[in-house]
Design an enzyme around this catalytic site. Structure first.
Site, PDB file in Angstrom:
ATOM      1  CG  HIS A 394      51.959   5.404 -14.552  1.00 43.27           C
ATOM      2  ND1 HIS A 394      51.522   6.166 -13.489  1.00 43.27           N
ATOM      3  CD2 HIS A 394      51.307   5.873 -15.632  1.00 43.27           C
ATOM      4  CE1 HIS A 394      50.629   7.042 -13.911  1.00 43.27           C
ATOM      5  NE2 HIS A 394      50.485   6.887 -15.221  1.00 43.27           N
ATOM      6  CE  LYS A 585      54.260  -1.254  -0.488  1.00 45.85           C
ATOM      7  NZ  LYS A 585      54.235   0.099  -1.002  1.00 45.85           N
ATOM      8  NE  ARG A 586      48.135  -6.689  -7.866  1.00 50.57           N
ATOM      9  CZ  ARG A 586      47.462  -6.897  -9.008  1.00 50.57           C
ATOM     10  NH1 ARG A 586      46.476  -6.087  -9.352  1.00 50.57           N
ATOM     11  NH2 ARG A 586      47.746  -7.923  -9.782  1.00 50.57           N
ATOM     12  CB  THR A 695      49.956   6.795  -4.610  1.00 49.69           C
ATOM     13  OG1 THR A 695      49.527   5.495  -5.025  1.00 49.69           O
ATOM     14  CG2 THR A 695      50.337   7.613  -5.822  1.00 49.69           C
TER      15      THR A 695
END
Ligand code: F58
Length: 849
Positions: A394, A585-586, A695
């Site tokens: 990932h 998002k992070r 995503t």
């Protein structure tokens, strides 16, 4: 198929002796005890009755005295009881008709709230609403009472949750295996603009969705030494004698398919001490010492590791990883697989999908079980093992590829280290065979790294052991083959494949965006929910002015909903007539939140300096949501800078309210479900070649936001599908990034050459946003000007140009709506159902198609 397991080579003192004792498996013994199970009647009255029973007998309260929490727990248990018959039936059916099942091994599942999803899946929403109304209960308040299980950091954990949802919906047998962390991802708050982390005690008010099964607990050993003996045939046997053990207690969660009567299982492990405390020590008054073993054991599943990008040297993390895979393999082999199945048939019964490197220690664990406990010879065990695993990578960031120092691994798992050495030895023989005389290659490919310290490269181990290796988007898979694992690709090209990520349309469209799903249902029917490509039928409606208006109405209503939520949740005001520009998002440098911030500051600076007349500024709200890893200093500085800019810009009258920066704390799945449907613009601006897939990008496009993005991760595929007229593309390609790096990237030269960029950075550097304190922002600015590892400054010019295009497009509501509709219509590919189909076809059941 009917022969039994080879005789186990195990003695009575072995930690696993108990688990290996013959007798009917749990599944079989359960079978004897189950008669038909019936659900409560699917009527409003039936629901009310069940709910009151749960309240009275489950919670021990009467409705009139019950708290919201009592009601929420009773409602959850009511929904659960409707799903129960399907759960038992699914298990029964699967046992009668055994096939290869998926054992999804993931250290993270970022599930989000369960109530809404389970009501949707069981088609009980309407009944439940009416039943609560009859009881005089505000259903929205009950929904709000649920604490989401945040058992994941970000995309990887959320992907796992989408995948298990899809597998249940597709009636594919799957057990999701993971860890039941007592504390999930930390709760983020801001104090004077800085991130403060608080523990996420998600279990505090009760956890109605889980089923503990202490009777199914398994033993897991750690530490100790190995012993070798030679039997009368001269065969050598090795046995691991662990120094200490913990109990793994499984907690089962339902994973219901969408209205198909299927309920799969998620099995999360919790660590407990074998002996709660030492009674003698306790009686002698040393209470702390008496509970040491308990504390020690329970620490293993105590807390989710927040991504810190430096996984090395975290002993507890390795303990977590081994703990959950050891429990899972034991559970599958001893308690799930029927006893009469020969373990040579294991690959026909299970494929363990390794979700990143976190569960890769399962590879030597399976070898240990087969060789040491079950008496297989090495080659046969290796042949079985290689068919039982597949590996998904990932990341592309080299620092995120896990390596475990051999000292640590050998101390914690001595037998596993021996096994890894042997796997490596035999693998390197294969390499030498395939590439004679190429010792450089042998060194490069070794599972054991020698520098900077001896360590096991878990990604290499996974690649060697796995039947397949996949990346998570086309570009990522290509870079994985070409840059990350090129030697492995040269050796086994057929091992490598791609499966582009996906998202579940149930949660991220149907549930999160009720208004849009109603409009879609009305227009093309409901088939899209399980066959997302059907959204294609919406394409012609992009040219229908009436439909476009209704589409805009949906967006507007979603903004209103978000606005209400943010007012209550965060005390912040969202202007509903603004372009809503979202980056959630992070927080990571490669994702380039700083680039977004530079854009914001450049707009503000333009007005402040008189370069831009205020009436030329498109009214815009920029919404950030991001958690920084607690140990990631630069990310935390960026959070502080965003909050500082927000405070100044939002209150400076010069902007006339036309630019707002919002940063609600604690972005999580629950907030995502409200933010995404309201967004107009989706920021996907990572440096090309850094974001494996993304995503969030898919969730926004599917909810009718347009993307401003780089050619990175799955953006490439989104662009391909929606078309360049419906996507704001900017920035370098991955080869251009590499070329610039080769040439020598000098960020300050971009600063010097672009007056807008210079003015923007100078304004930040002047202390304008930090009450005159220049030092408060210097870490971020120094880093940008002198290093800028993710080339934000190089991207600034083209990003601003793309933002201009956004504003021009937004000024034409009809054309904008047309694009957003086409985004929705063309993004059916990004359903996680399709991802699961691809995994089945390419990895799990190739040849079955
Ligand atoms: C993410 N990885 C990727 N890791 O960054 C993203 O591009 C991709 O879409 C997603 O996986 C799903 O494939 C990710 O979320 C983590 O959170 C790790 C958790 C453990 C510590 C290291 C980071």
């Amino acid at each position: 198929m009917t022969s039994t397991h080879p005789h186990p080579v195990i003695t009575d003192e072995s930690p696993s002796a108990d688990a290996n004792r013959r007798g009917p498996s749990f599944e079989a013994s359960h079978e004897l005890a189950t008669g038909p199970v019936t659900s409560p009647p699917r009527t409003v009255d039936g629901f009310v009755r069940e709910f009151l029973d749960q309240l009275n007998f489950g919670q021990g309260v009467k409705l009139s005295q019950s708290t919201i929490n009592d009601q929420y727990l009773a409602l959850a248990r009511t929904v659960r009881s409707y799903l129960m018959a399907s759960w038992l039936e699914t298990g029964h059916r699967r046992r009668k008709n055994p096939t290869r099942i998926v054992g999804y091994l993931s250290a993270e599942y970022l599930l989000g709230r369960q109530l809404g999803n389970n009501l949707l899946a069981s088609d009980l929403q309407g009944i439940a609403e009416q039943a609560m109304e009859q009881c005089g209960i505000d259903m929205a308040a009950l929904r709000g009472q649920e604490v989401e299980p945040g058992l994941g950091n970000g995309g990887l954990g959320r992907l796992a949750a989408c995948f298990v949802d899809s597998l249940a919906t597709m009636d594919q047998p799957c057990i999701g295996y993971g860890i039941r962390y007592e504390y999930g991802i930390f709760r983020q708050t801001f104090v004077e603009g800085r991130q403060v982390e608080e523990p996420d005690s998600w279990l505090r008010l009760g956890s109605p969705w889980e089923f503990p099964h202490p009777e199914r607990a398994v033993q897991v050993g750690f530490g100790g030494h190995t012993e070798t003996s030679v039997d009368e045939d001269g065969t050598e046997h090795t046995r691991w004698v662990p120094a200490w053990q913990v109990r793994g207690v499984p907690y089962h969660y339902m994973v219901p398919g969408f209205r198909n009567g299927v309920v799969n299982t998620l099995r999360l492990w919790s660590a407990e001490a074998n002996q709660a405390f030492d009674l003698q020590t306790f009686n002698a008054g040393d209470y702390a010492q008496a509970s040491r073993a308990e504390i020690f054991a329970e620490n293993i599943s105590k807390v989710l590791y927040p991504d810190d990008s430096t996984p090395q040297g975290k002993e507890l993390r390795l303990q977590q990883q081994y703990f959950f895979v050891a429990c899972s393999l034991r559970d599958f082999i001893e308690n799930t697989l029927p006893r009469d199945v020969d373990l040579r048939e294991l690959p026909q019964r299970i494929i363990f999908q390794l979700n990143d490197t976190h569960p890769v220690i399962a590879v030597p664990e399976l070898m240990r079980i087969l060789v040491d406990e079950k008496g297989f010879d090495w080659d046969e065990a290796w042949d079985i093992t290689q068919q039982c695993f597949a590996y998904t990578c990932h990341t592309l960031l080299p620092e995120a590829l896990e390596v475990w120092p051999v000292d640590l691994l050998g101390r914690l798992l001595p037998r596993h280290l021996e096994i890894i050495y042997r796997i490596n030895e035999e693998f390197l023989l294969e390499v030498r065979d395939a590439f004679p005389g190429d010792e450089g290659r042998v060194r490069r490919m070794s599972i054991i790294a020698e520098q900077p310290q001896r360590a096991v490269r878990m990604a290499y181990l996974a690649t060697v052991a796995g039947a397949k290796v996949n990346g998570v988007a086309e570009l990522h898979s290509q870079l994985l083959r070409d840059d990350v694992l090129p030697d492995f690709h040269a050796m086994w090209p057929e091992k490598f494949t791609n499966v582009t990520n996906g998202i579940t349309p149930r949660r991220f469209l149907y549930l999160a965006n009720r208004r849009l799903s109603d409009l879609i249902n009305e227009t093309i029917g409901t088939g899209w929910v399980t066959d997302l490509e059907q959204l294609r039928q919406l394409e012609p409606y992009a040219d229908d002015a009436d439909f476009r208006q209704r589409f805009r109405d949906v967006k507007h209503a979603n903004k209103e909903r978000l606005s209400k939520l943010l007012r209550v949740r965060d005390g912040i005001e969202l202007s509903q007539d603004h372009l809503l520009d979202v980056m959630v998002k992070r927080l990571h440098e490669y994702k380039r939140q700083t680039l977004k911030l530079l854009h914001v500051v450049s707009v503000y600076e333009g007005v402040l300096s008189g370069r831009t007349p205020i009436d030329q500024v498109t009214p815009r709200t920029v919404l950030f949501g991001a958690k920084a890893a607690p140990g990631y200093h630069m990310a935390k500085e960026i959070i502080f800078l965003i909050n500082s800019v927000a405070e100044t810009v939002n209150t400076d009258p010069v902007m006339d309210g036309r630019l707002q920066v919002l940063f609600p704390a604690n972005y999580n799945v629950t907030l995502a479900e409200k933010v995404i449907p309201a967004a107009d613009l989706s920021e996907q601006i990572s440096l090309a070649g850094k974001e494996a897939s993304g995503t969030g990008n898919m969730k926004f496009a599917l909810n009718g936001a347009l993307t401003i993005g780089t050619l990175d991760g799955a953006n490439v595929e989104i662009l391909d599908l929606v078309g360049e007229d419906n996507f704001f593309l900017f920035g370098m390609t991955e080869p251009e990034v590499e070329e610039l790096r080769q040439r020598g990237y000098v960020p300050s030269s971009f600063y010097e050459a672009d007056p807008v960029l210079k003015a923007t950075i100078d304004l930040i550097g002047s202390g304008h946003f930090t009450g005159g304190d220049r030092g408060a922002v210097s870490a971020v600015l120094d880093n940008l000007l002198n290093h800028d590892p993710f080339m934000a400054l190089a991207g600034f010019g083209s990003y601003l140009e793309a933002q201009d295009r956004v504003e021009r497009a937004y000024a034409d509501p009809e054309a904008w709506s047309r694009s957003t509709i086409l985004n929705v219509a063309r993004c059916g590919f990004f359903s996680s159902d399709r991802s699961m189909r691809d995994y089945l076809d390419r990895i799990w059941l190739p040849g079955d198609a």
